[in-house]
Structure formats: structure tokens, C-alpha cells
Design a protein around this motif. Structure first.
Motif, PDB file in Angstrom:
ATOM      1  N   GLU A  38      25.349  13.455   1.706  1.00 47.27           N
ATOM      2  CA  GLU A  38      26.537  14.065   2.298  1.00 47.27           C
ATOM      3  C   GLU A  38      27.206  13.075   3.254  1.00 47.27           C
ATOM      4  O   GLU A  38      26.527  12.453   4.074  1.00 47.27           O
ATOM      5  N   HIS A  83      27.920  18.721   0.047  1.00 48.49           N
ATOM      6  CA  HIS A  83      28.936  18.851   1.090  1.00 48.49           C
ATOM      7  C   HIS A  83      30.285  19.305   0.548  1.00 48.49           C
ATOM      8  O   HIS A  83      30.665  20.448   0.690  1.00 48.49           O
ATOM      9  N   PRO A 108      26.800  27.679   4.222  1.00 44.11           N
ATOM     10  CA  PRO A 108      26.324  27.002   5.434  1.00 44.11           C
ATOM     11  C   PRO A 108      27.047  27.525   6.677  1.00 44.11           C
ATOM     12  O   PRO A 108      28.202  27.965   6.598  1.00 44.11           O
ATOM     13  N   TYR A 127      28.450  25.995   9.115  1.00 46.14           N
ATOM     14  CA  TYR A 127      29.713  25.363   9.519  1.00 46.14           C
ATOM     15  C   TYR A 127      30.882  25.935   8.728  1.00 46.14           C
ATOM     16  O   TYR A 127      32.011  25.992   9.224  1.00 46.14           O
ATOM     17  N   CYS A 135      22.140  12.424  12.865  1.00 42.94           N
ATOM     18  CA  CYS A 135      22.355  13.814  12.439  1.00 42.94           C
ATOM     19  C   CYS A 135      21.016  14.425  12.003  1.00 42.94           C
ATOM     20  O   CYS A 135      20.179  13.759  11.407  1.00 42.94           O
ATOM     21  N   ASN A 179      20.605  16.655   9.744  1.00 46.75           N
ATOM     22  CA  ASN A 179      20.612  17.009   8.320  1.00 46.75           C
ATOM     23  C   ASN A 179      19.925  15.896   7.511  1.00 46.75           C
ATOM     24  O   ASN A 179      20.427  14.767   7.466  1.00 46.75           O
ATOM     25  N   CYS A 203      22.087  13.763   5.141  1.00 43.31           N
ATOM     26  CA  CYS A 203      23.296  13.088   5.659  1.00 43.31           C
ATOM     27  C   CYS A 203      23.186  11.577   5.416  1.00 43.31           C
ATOM     28  O   CYS A 203      22.115  10.984   5.591  1.00 43.31           O
ATOM     29  N   ARG A 249      30.373  18.547  15.612  1.00 41.77           N
ATOM     30  CA  ARG A 249      29.809  18.406  14.264  1.00 41.77           C
ATOM     31  C   ARG A 249      29.765  16.942  13.859  1.00 41.77           C
ATOM     32  O   ARG A 249      30.631  16.158  14.249  1.00 41.77           O
ATOM     33  N   CYS A 279      28.837  14.801   7.560  1.00 47.43           N
ATOM     34  CA  CYS A 279      28.379  15.945   6.746  1.00 47.43           C
ATOM     35  C   CYS A 279      28.757  17.285   7.356  1.00 47.43           C
ATOM     36  O   CYS A 279      28.473  18.326   6.757  1.00 47.43           O
ATOM     37  N   THR A 323      27.483  18.947   9.712  1.00 41.71           N
ATOM     38  CA  THR A 323      26.407  19.752  10.292  1.00 41.71           C
ATOM     39  C   THR A 323      26.654  19.907  11.785  1.00 41.71           C
ATOM     40  O   THR A 323      27.044  18.952  12.470  1.00 41.71           O
TER      41      THR A 323
END
Ligand code: NCD
Length: 348
Positions: free
Chosen positions: A105, A127, A190, A192, A319, A321, A324, A340, A344, A346
Motif C-alpha cells: 500500500e 489500498h 477500514p 479510515y 507506519c 500497517n 505499507c 494518517r 497507505c 492508516t
């Protein structure tokens, strides 16, 4: 220079313009046959693809241009350990525009930061997938005549389904759009994505019941359970047949509803549904080639435009994630925007 990394890199007016160009190409293909003469498109695909890669290649060929590319990670220097950003830099010396698909992502954004030519995100992990969204919007406009005042059902793997994330971002900008997301608990959207809808005040309802939701839908967007993104194969086995659209269920839907699917399908739409005039997924896929032609023309014409990449502030750490791009490409600057990760999205 402009890139297309996220669908919101294009304004609603620009997307309308791309759809108008695509419709004009359908009507008058002869006017476009030489528009990209002596131009080259590189397709860098580090993940499987049929439609996206071939429709990009067909698009460039129908514009009179040429294509070169990497069809899978194992046949490129990525297999020797080259960073994706370095690959993008090198390829931008050989081609005028790049379409890239990668399992991590934020990979396309990282590539765009290094490349000297426009980069198009053809899917970055779970993503987003903005050119599929251009395809989807063109299909909805052609099938229903409008993109406003619609109830859109999104069904299947909403967690890893990148096409859904981009479609929500795009359609949230049209007035009167309501989303109904239909998924098993484990495959919900997700955080976000739902947070962005809530912040923008977009009506949204979550359910696990497809049949219950069907009668209210104007669009049903089916998706494949994304096997390749599951850490535990047993969870995939348990969830893989969560939803199967068949001719019985179609009886519950409006006569005017249209069924879309980015394809490939596995089991989630029974082949008997293909004969229903509301099944628009094969027409949808054909339209993708014309939207990609329109996009290539636009990005090549705007080579001198100001850069469109998101800016961020330094992030305190990598990150969280694991998928990512920043977790793998150590040289990337760690940046955040509105709390964020810029790669990605997150929530940090
Ligand atoms: C989609 C993708 O790659 O995200 N396919 C496509 O581009 N048409 C959907 C999928 O693979 O399920």
C-alpha cells in the motif's frame, strides 16, 4: 507534472471531462488513432492482472503509442532486491508514462516521488485503485444516466477490496449518494474509509444481509473475497462464499438496478446472472479501456502542470500497517497528514 495515485487527485469536473472524452473516443475512434504517436507507456505489474494491464496496453496502442513492461515481479530487478522507487526512476528514462501495480500500500505514491514521468496507480495492495473507479463511474453513468441521487450497495470483501475504497472516495463527492455496505463482520470497511464518510456527512449503513438490502439499491457493486491478502488461509476458507448473487436474489432487486463487479469473479456472481440485462459487469470492463485512453491523453497533455503529490509533516515512526510501503522501502521519508500515513492512509 500530474500523477494519478488517488482518485481524489482528479476533481469531479475533471472526471466528468474524462468521461466525455471516453464517450467521444467510443463514437469517433478514428480521431484518436495517432494522438500518442512516438509515445511509450510502461506497465510495471508486480501483482497478477488481466483487465487492468491489457486495457492499459490496448488503450496506448489504440492511441498510436507503444508499450513496454514487466508483467510480474519475478521477471524484473525487484527479484534482485532493487527498490521499487529505483525501478520507477529507471523506467521513467525509457517511457513517457507509467502504469504500476504493486502488492504494498502506498507503492505508487512512493514511485511517483522518484519518477520523472506521470505515474498511474493501477492498484496498490488493499489500498486503492483509481483507474478501476474511472471505469466504474463511466459504467454507472452509461447504465443509469447519472451519478447523483443513487443508493449504492457494496458487497463482499470491503476490507481488502481496493476498488471499493476508491469508489467510495469518488462517489462521496456527488450529491444524494447513499452507501449500503454488505460484508461479514471480519471484512468490514477500514476505519479510515468510514471515518472519512462520517466526517463528510455521507449517509452510510452497514449490514451483513444482502437479500435485505437488495430492494433499495440502484447499484450493486459485487467484489471478490481477496484471497491473496489473508494472513490466515483458514479465515479465507470460512469467508470465501459469504455472498453469492444468483437469479433468485435478483428477483428482489429493482428492475432498473445495475450489477457491477471489477472482475475477476470467483463464486460471488452465479454465471446464470450474466443473461440478466441488469448484469453490467462485462460492459463495464470494456469501458475501462476508453477511460484509460482519456486518462493517458490528459496526463501526457499536462506534463507541465504543478505536481499533484500530497505533502505531509514528518511522522514520528514507521507506519504500523505491515502492508505499507514504508515498512519495506527504508529510504522513504516518513510523512503523515491529518493523523494518517500519507502512503497507505492508516490512522497513525
Ligand atoms: C480488481 C483489483 O485488481 O483490485 N481487479 C481489477 O483491477 N479489475 C479486483 C479484484 O482483483 O478482485
Amino acid at each position: 507534472m500530474r500523477h494519478l495515485i488517488d482518485i481524489t487527485d482528479l476533481s469531479v469536473e475533471e472526471i466528468e471531462g474524462l468521461m466525455d472524452t471516453a464517450a467521444d473516443i467510443v463514437a469517433h475512434p478514428e480521431n484518436y488513432r495517432d494522438r500518442c504517436r512516438y509515445k511509450k507507456l510502461a506497465t510495471l505489474f508486480f501483482e497478477p492482472s488481466t483487465r487492468t494491464r491489457l486495457s492499459f496496453e490496448a488503450a496506448m496502442m489504440e492511441l498510436g503509442g507503444q508499450v513496454l513492461g514487466i508483467p510480474e515481479a519475478s521477471s524484473s530487478s525487484a527479484a534482485k532486491g532493487e527498490s521499487m522507487a529505483d525501478t520507477a526512476k529507471i523506467v521513467s528514462g525509457y517511457a513517457d508514462i507509467i502504469a504500476m501495480r504493486h502488492p504494498l500500500e502506498g507503492a505508487a505514491l512512493a514511485a511517483a516521488g522518484k519518477a520523472d514521468v506521470p505515474v498511474i496507480n493501477a492498484g496498490d495492495g488493499g489500498h486503492c485503485h483509481p483507474t478501476q473507479t474511472l471505469t466504474d463511474l463511466f459504467a454507472i453513468r452509461r447504465e443509469l444516466g447519472r451519478l447523483t441521487h443513487l443508493t449504492v450497495g457494496l458487497c463482499g470483501d470491503l476490507k481488502y477490496g481496493r476498488t471499493v475504497h476508491s469508489l467510495i472516495a469518488a462517489m462521496s463527492r456527488y450529491p444524494g449518494v447513499t452507501f449500503v455496505s454488505v460484508s461479514p463482520e471480519e471484512l468490514r470497511l477500514p476505519d479510515y474509509v468510514t471515518a472519512a464518510m462520517e466526517k463528510a456527512g455521507i449517509p452510510h449503513r452497514e449490514t451483513a444481509d444482502l437479500e435485505g438490502a437488495l430492494p433499495e439499491l440502484d447499484v450493486l457493486y459485487m467484489t471478490r473475497i481477496q484471497r491473496e491478502r489473508f494472513a490466515d488461509p483458514a479465515v479465507y476458507e470460512r469467508l470465501k462464499d459469504s455472498y453469492v448473487l444468483d437469479t433468485d436474489k435478483m428477483k428482489k432487486a429493482k428492475e432498473t438496478m445495475c450489477v457491477l463487479h471489477p472482475l475477476p469473479r470467483v463464486n460471488e456472481i452465479h454465471p446464470a446472472v450474466d443473461a440478466d440485462p441488469r448484469a453490467a459487469y462485462f460492459r463495464q470492463a470494456v469501458g475501462g479501456k476508453y477511460m484509460r485512453m482519456a486518462l493517458i491523453l490528459k496526463l501526457l497533455a499536462e506534463r507541465e502542470a504543478p505536481a499533484s503529490l500530497p505533502q505531509g509533516e514528518p511522522a514520528p515512526h514507521r507506519c504500523r500497517n505491515p502492508r505499507c510501503i514504508t515498512r519495506v522501502e527504508q529510504a522513504l521519508p516518513l510523512l503523515q497528514k491529518d493523523g494518517r500515513c500519507i502512503y497507505c492512509e492508516t490512522i497513525i
